[in-house]
Scaffold this active site. Sequence first.
Site, PDB file in Angstrom:
ATOM      1  CG  HIS A 355      -2.189   0.743   1.033  1.00  0.00           C
ATOM      2  ND1 HIS A 355      -2.315   1.766   0.120  1.00  0.00           N
ATOM      3  CD2 HIS A 355      -3.397   0.628   1.645  1.00  0.00           C
ATOM      4  CE1 HIS A 355      -3.543   2.253   0.184  1.00  0.00           C
ATOM      5  NE2 HIS A 355      -4.219   1.583   1.095  1.00  0.00           N
ATOM      6  CE  LYS A 434     -24.671   3.787 -11.618  1.00  0.00           C
ATOM      7  NZ  LYS A 434     -23.674   4.164 -12.644  1.00  0.00           N
TER       8      LYS A 434
END
Length: 640
Positions: A355, A434
């Site tokens: 990361h 959505k």
Amino acid sequence: MVQWFGRVVGVCRFLPVLRVNRVNIVRMASGEAENATPRERTFQYQNSLPSLPLPALRDTLDKYLYSVKPHVTEEEYKKTEAVVKEFETGTGKELHKKLLERAKTHRNWLSEWWYNFAYLEPRYPTPVYVNISGPGPFHEHYWPPQDGSQLERAGMVLWHTLNFWKLMKNEEWPVDKMDRGKTPCSMEQYKHLFNTCKIPGEKRDKIVSHFKTVYEGESPTHLCVLHAGRIFTVEVIDDNNVPYTPPELQRQLSVIKEKCAGQPAGPGVGALTSEQRTKWWQLRNRLIELDSRNQQNLEAIEKSLICFTLDDTSPSNDSEITSQGLTGDCFNRWFDKSYNTLMFNNGTLASNCDHAAFDGIVLVVLNLYMDQKIIEAQGVWKGTVPERKVPEPKELVFTIDEAMGKAIQDAALQYQEMASDLQVHCLKFMTFGKNFTRSHKLHPDGLIQLSLQLAYYRTYGKPAPTYETASTRKFYMGRTETCRTCTPEAVAFCRAMVDRNTTSAEKLQALRTANEKFIWLMGECMLNRGCDRHLLGLQILSDQAGMTRPDIYTDPAWTKSGGGGNFVLSTSTLGYTSIYGGCAPMRHDGYGSFYKIQDNRLTICVTAWKSNKETCAEKMAGSIEQALLDIQQLCTSSRM
């Protein structure tokens, strides 16, 4: 149990609803623009992006106080108000002046500090606690789990990955945009996808990248393949700077499998990258002292395009794939590498990424590109194969003495203790997505955040300090800010939902109010007007001056509201794509929750620590599902 919890500021997760231009991704995946002259070069805006703004101290402290309210009593809040006021007029005022001076000479006053504080100076291990992973979506369409498919699919995955590398190297990939395509984003993180590795240090690691665009020069064109505890280098770009075809790459990988078949497992040097960072630094130096060839081998790995693992396990669903991605065989991983592709024995795929090098959006874009390519080709190679020889893989043979062999085994045992404690459960919610939320004039990400709050509140009877990543990539070298989504409005919504005396109309109004607050707060954070990064900068200045830590950072409300890496819910959305993934919770008593939003479905990766008897990823996923269903029922049955 070896644990490194309470990580600083919450090592930032996947980016939220970046306005990545999906049209561009589809266009590039179809090949429409690969050979066209682009209007913009991928990295052309890097030096012209606006500097990272520094918020006014009063605004930051107001947002901080507002985020504290759900987690303290009225009496505790008054004490915190007094602490904050004293900070604002005293130490904080002076520290802010110093930060303003730094901002005058640093286009991004935070960037160096963020890399060091969040990623490079912590000494806990990189895997499990920091690295991110996610399943390739290909098993949901043309590549269902199938024994014997590993090498063929690996060849195609590698080919698509290398074509993406070529687009980046030639600066032909479209610039990510925000604000409906009007505002270019920093693309700097994409330079760390390839040829990049984190190198351990005694007190601080460093990120070293050998990637160069065609305008900057040459960069290495080999990759490293890990299998059966052994590591091989493979040259994957031909003399014309074109990737070898999938069948040719498959042939190279087949040679590696054949060499390892029936042989004892190799030493598994990659396990050392799972060690505590200073310990790994010591062991890396010891490896180099043992034999100069060891240093050459380490440099070959660190400079390679990517690391690619041929894994012997066969995970078959998202939960299993993501779990293997986060906690799989450490003997066949190089956890410091920015991008590790993991191809499993049954043809499923995951990644494991450091990361420190980049945030999740980079991984999303690469995998979405590959997904479009695989769908376009219906999962098979339809091209021709040149009649030519391809370079043979070369094994990196390490000199290992008895002490180093023991160190590898010790590292593996410690890693296994960490890895076995992480629970991963992926919820596939097929009822709505959505389209439903938009039809009810609700923000999809806000609705999911409220479902997480409601699920936790019902389970534990209290609100959860929550971290959601906000992207600041519209600014020079921008990465993230923390959006503290557990607002007083979110808590009021949760209380309304569990109160039998509250009418449906009142519950729906509470939902809409909380959703609107989320939209405003996320917008503020994407302008770097949250509170956490600013307060971090002031804290670092205080530490550098050798001052006693100001009371605002030792006040109980700081930890209770999530400060210092104490967010109970660590969350992020990957936007409206087919790609998602996950990583570990910040706290031992917390959850990770990372999700993708599609037109008619939601998929959420929930993580928890098994050793905490109060948390369970599977049960929390079930609570989230019920919360989503209740919100749907509320929206469809209520009238306002």
